[in-house]
Design a protein around this motif. Structure first.
Motif, PDB file in Angstrom:
ATOM      1  N   LYS A   1      69.674  11.844  47.623  1.00  0.00           N
ATOM      2  CA  LYS A   1      68.446  12.595  47.358  1.00  0.00           C
ATOM      3  C   LYS A   1      68.805  13.813  46.529  1.00  0.00           C
ATOM      4  O   LYS A   1      69.617  14.636  46.923  1.00  0.00           O
ATOM      5  CB  LYS A   1      67.790  13.031  48.666  1.00  0.00           C
ATOM      6  N   HIS A   2      68.206  13.940  45.375  1.00  0.00           N
ATOM      7  CA  HIS A   2      68.601  14.985  44.439  1.00  0.00           C
ATOM      8  C   HIS A   2      67.526  15.032  43.377  1.00  0.00           C
ATOM      9  O   HIS A   2      66.742  14.099  43.255  1.00  0.00           O
ATOM     10  CB  HIS A   2      69.947  14.596  43.816  1.00  0.00           C
ATOM     11  N   TYR A   3      67.481  16.083  42.603  1.00  0.00           N
ATOM     12  CA  TYR A   3      66.572  16.124  41.455  1.00  0.00           C
ATOM     13  C   TYR A   3      65.145  15.729  41.851  1.00  0.00           C
ATOM     14  O   TYR A   3      64.462  15.011  41.124  1.00  0.00           O
ATOM     15  CB  TYR A   3      67.074  15.173  40.352  1.00  0.00           C
TER      16      TYR A   3
ATOM     17  N   LEU B   1      71.678  32.248  46.882  1.00  0.00           N
ATOM     18  CA  LEU B   1      70.430  32.185  46.123  1.00  0.00           C
ATOM     19  C   LEU B   1      69.931  30.737  46.008  1.00  0.00           C
ATOM     20  O   LEU B   1      68.748  30.441  46.133  1.00  0.00           O
ATOM     21  CB  LEU B   1      70.694  32.772  44.740  1.00  0.00           C
ATOM     22  N   LYS B   2      70.859  29.824  45.782  1.00  0.00           N
ATOM     23  CA  LYS B   2      70.513  28.426  45.558  1.00  0.00           C
ATOM     24  C   LYS B   2      70.331  27.672  46.874  1.00  0.00           C
ATOM     25  O   LYS B   2      69.890  26.536  46.884  1.00  0.00           O
ATOM     26  CB  LYS B   2      71.653  27.807  44.729  1.00  0.00           C
ATOM     27  N   ARG B   3      70.687  28.322  47.971  1.00  0.00           N
ATOM     28  CA  ARG B   3      70.721  27.686  49.292  1.00  0.00           C
ATOM     29  C   ARG B   3      71.556  26.404  49.222  1.00  0.00           C
ATOM     30  O   ARG B   3      71.156  25.334  49.670  1.00  0.00           O
ATOM     31  CB  ARG B   3      69.300  27.431  49.834  1.00  0.00           C
TER      32      ARG B   3
ATOM     33  N   PRO C   1      76.063  26.644  38.779  1.00  0.00           N
ATOM     34  CA  PRO C   1      75.376  25.396  39.092  1.00  0.00           C
ATOM     35  C   PRO C   1      74.044  25.381  38.360  1.00  0.00           C
ATOM     36  O   PRO C   1      73.648  26.399  37.777  1.00  0.00           O
ATOM     37  CB  PRO C   1      75.143  25.504  40.600  1.00  0.00           C
ATOM     38  N   SER C   2      73.353  24.266  38.378  1.00  0.00           N
ATOM     39  CA  SER C   2      72.020  24.230  37.786  1.00  0.00           C
ATOM     40  C   SER C   2      71.118  25.224  38.534  1.00  0.00           C
ATOM     41  O   SER C   2      71.264  25.421  39.740  1.00  0.00           O
ATOM     42  CB  SER C   2      71.448  22.816  37.873  1.00  0.00           C
ATOM     43  N   ALA C   3      70.192  25.855  37.798  1.00  0.00           N
ATOM     44  CA  ALA C   3      69.407  26.963  38.350  1.00  0.00           C
ATOM     45  C   ALA C   3      68.157  26.476  39.082  1.00  0.00           C
ATOM     46  O   ALA C   3      67.029  26.807  38.725  1.00  0.00           O
ATOM     47  CB  ALA C   3      69.031  27.945  37.243  1.00  0.00           C
ATOM     48  N   ASN C   4      68.380  25.663  40.118  1.00  0.00           N
ATOM     49  CA  ASN C   4      67.281  25.182  40.949  1.00  0.00           C
ATOM     50  C   ASN C   4      67.725  25.275  42.393  1.00  0.00           C
ATOM     51  O   ASN C   4      68.920  25.196  42.676  1.00  0.00           O
ATOM     52  CB  ASN C   4      66.969  23.719  40.599  1.00  0.00           C
ATOM     53  N   PRO C   5      66.773  25.418  43.330  1.00  0.00           N
ATOM     54  CA  PRO C   5      67.162  25.353  44.735  1.00  0.00           C
ATOM     55  C   PRO C   5      67.761  23.976  45.020  1.00  0.00           C
ATOM     56  O   PRO C   5      67.415  22.994  44.356  1.00  0.00           O
ATOM     57  CB  PRO C   5      65.843  25.540  45.491  1.00  0.00           C
TER      58      PRO C   5
ATOM     59  N   ILE D   1      64.240  19.669  41.331  1.00  0.00           N
ATOM     60  CA  ILE D   1      64.371  19.277  39.915  1.00  0.00           C
ATOM     61  C   ILE D   1      65.091  20.373  39.116  1.00  0.00           C
ATOM     62  O   ILE D   1      64.766  21.554  39.242  1.00  0.00           O
ATOM     63  CB  ILE D   1      62.973  19.049  39.290  1.00  0.00           C
ATOM     64  N   SER D   2      66.013  19.985  38.263  1.00  0.00           N
ATOM     65  CA  SER D   2      66.752  20.970  37.461  1.00  0.00           C
ATOM     66  C   SER D   2      65.839  21.608  36.415  1.00  0.00           C
ATOM     67  O   SER D   2      64.902  20.970  35.924  1.00  0.00           O
ATOM     68  CB  SER D   2      67.929  20.299  36.761  1.00  0.00           C
ATOM     69  N   PRO D   3      66.089  22.879  36.060  1.00  0.00           N
ATOM     70  CA  PRO D   3      65.252  23.595  35.092  1.00  0.00           C
ATOM     71  C   PRO D   3      65.713  23.386  33.653  1.00  0.00           C
ATOM     72  O   PRO D   3      66.906  23.475  33.360  1.00  0.00           O
ATOM     73  CB  PRO D   3      65.466  25.065  35.479  1.00  0.00           C
TER      74      PRO D   3
HETATM   75 MG    MG Z   1      72.409  20.552  40.203  1.00  0.00          MG
END
Ligand code: MG
Ligand code: TXA
Length: 318
Positions: free
Chosen positions: A220-222, A45-47, A132-136, A140-142
């Protein structure tokens, strides 16, 4: 479905499904940590690449012995004084935790989230939640249920709505070398708070992107989709980019000129907790303004300012 009904989340989780849960840091994509099929669904889901391990969420330190072993005394002290809270600890894993959760490592990341809904849910379950955080991957984290719905919409049967995340930044991650705490990821708990309990924290500084010990450290993140540049001097940066449709992300002093299209001020009173809580929601809003460029102002490099700057630097990475 966005709901506050824990029993709906419980039902899906017990059937091996995935739900979004609120925590005090950011929302998580949760599944039964002991069920490999459920964990696989989270990665899909998160790829998320399978080399990037997940955090296991438990309702209290008493549950630690079911997922971890050989726990250092320093970890027990930290658990006693800082859980529930935004502290994740990397410990030696027990075989009950599937290799998929830990990406084949012999360690497991564990935390007790400090959110009443998450804790109630965990208490009603007979298993911990990998989340994990609920973002692809890399976005950006939700920090609201609506952010999660925008990312995953009807792919999730249940988004448990716990309101706005109070902390707004991911947990701080530490591991141990013998008894010495080692920092893996800056987070919502300032390092100073850990040092008060467990002594000096060692920083792991590895070249960005070369180490997958904690891919929260990937450079590269967020990241927003809009090009983002950092600045310590907002006036100068705006002048240098005249003609572009500019959005500003400033710490406490709003920009006075009329040559920017949009602006977000994180904390007019200048307190870092408020800035942290507002950061990701402000980034989500900025990303929707059809801007050419986001100019983000760096904070003072102290306490939570260090974590916020860390996230801004990764957001600005190409
Ligand atoms: Mg995360
Ligand atoms: O605040 C948080 O920590 C949120 C909420 C939902 O709890 N979760 C979160 O998860 O930020 P995630 O998956 O986005 O980030 C977890 C980080 C990743 O960078 C991962 O590499 C690291 O934890 N991690 C997990 N297990 C690890 C392990 N065994 N050793 C080293 N790093 C690990």
């Amino acid at each position: 479905m966005i709901t506050t009904d824990i029993s709906k989340a419980k039902q899906v989780l017990e059937a091996g499904g995935i739900v979004a849960i609120p925590t005090e840091t950011v929302y998580g994509l949760a599944g039964n940590a002991f069920n490999e099929a459920a964990v696989r669904k989270i990665f899909e889901l998160k790829r998320r690449p399978l080399y990037n391990p997940l955090i296991v969420h438990i309702h209290s330190a008493e549950f630690l012995s079911q997922v971890a072993t050989d726990i250092p005394a320093a970890a027990i002290k930290l658990a006693e004084s800082l859980w529930p809270g935004p502290l994740t600890m990397i410990l030696k894993k027990k075989p009950a935790v599937p290799d998929l959760v830990t990406a084949g490592k012999d360690t497991v990341a564990v935390r007790v989230p400090n959110h009443p809904l998450a804790l109630q849910l965990l208490r009603q379950l007979s298993f911990p939640l990998a989340a994990p955080s609920a973002n692809p991957f890399s976005s950006i984290s939700p920090t609201t249920a609506a952010h999660v719905a925008e990312y995953f919409g009807d792919q999730l049967p249940v988004i448990l709505d716990g309101g706005d995340c109070q902390r707004g930044l991911e947990s701080t991650i530490i591991g141990f070398e013998e008894e010495q705490p080692v920092l893996y990821r800056l987070g919502a708990l300032p390092v100073e708070g850990i040092e008060k309990v467990a002594g000096k924290v060692v920083y792991r500084t590895k070249a960005a992107g070369t180490d997958v010990t904690a891919p929260g450290m990937l450079s590269k993140h967020y990241s927003p989709a809009t090009r983002t540049l950092l600045t310590e001097n907002v006036d100068q940066a705006v002048r240098a980019h005249r003609g572009l449709r500019i959005g500003l992300l400033v710490f406490k002093d709003s920009y006075r000129g009329d040559d920017v299209a949009y602006q977000e001020c994180l904390s007019p009173s200048g307190d870092m907790e408020t800035a942290a809580a507002n950061l990701y929601a402000a980034m989500h809003r900025l990303d929707k303004q059809d801007l050419d460029l986001i100019l983000a102002e760096l904070l003072p490099e102290e306490g939570l300012g260090k974590t916020i700057n860390d996230r801004l630097r990764r957001a600005a990475e190409q």
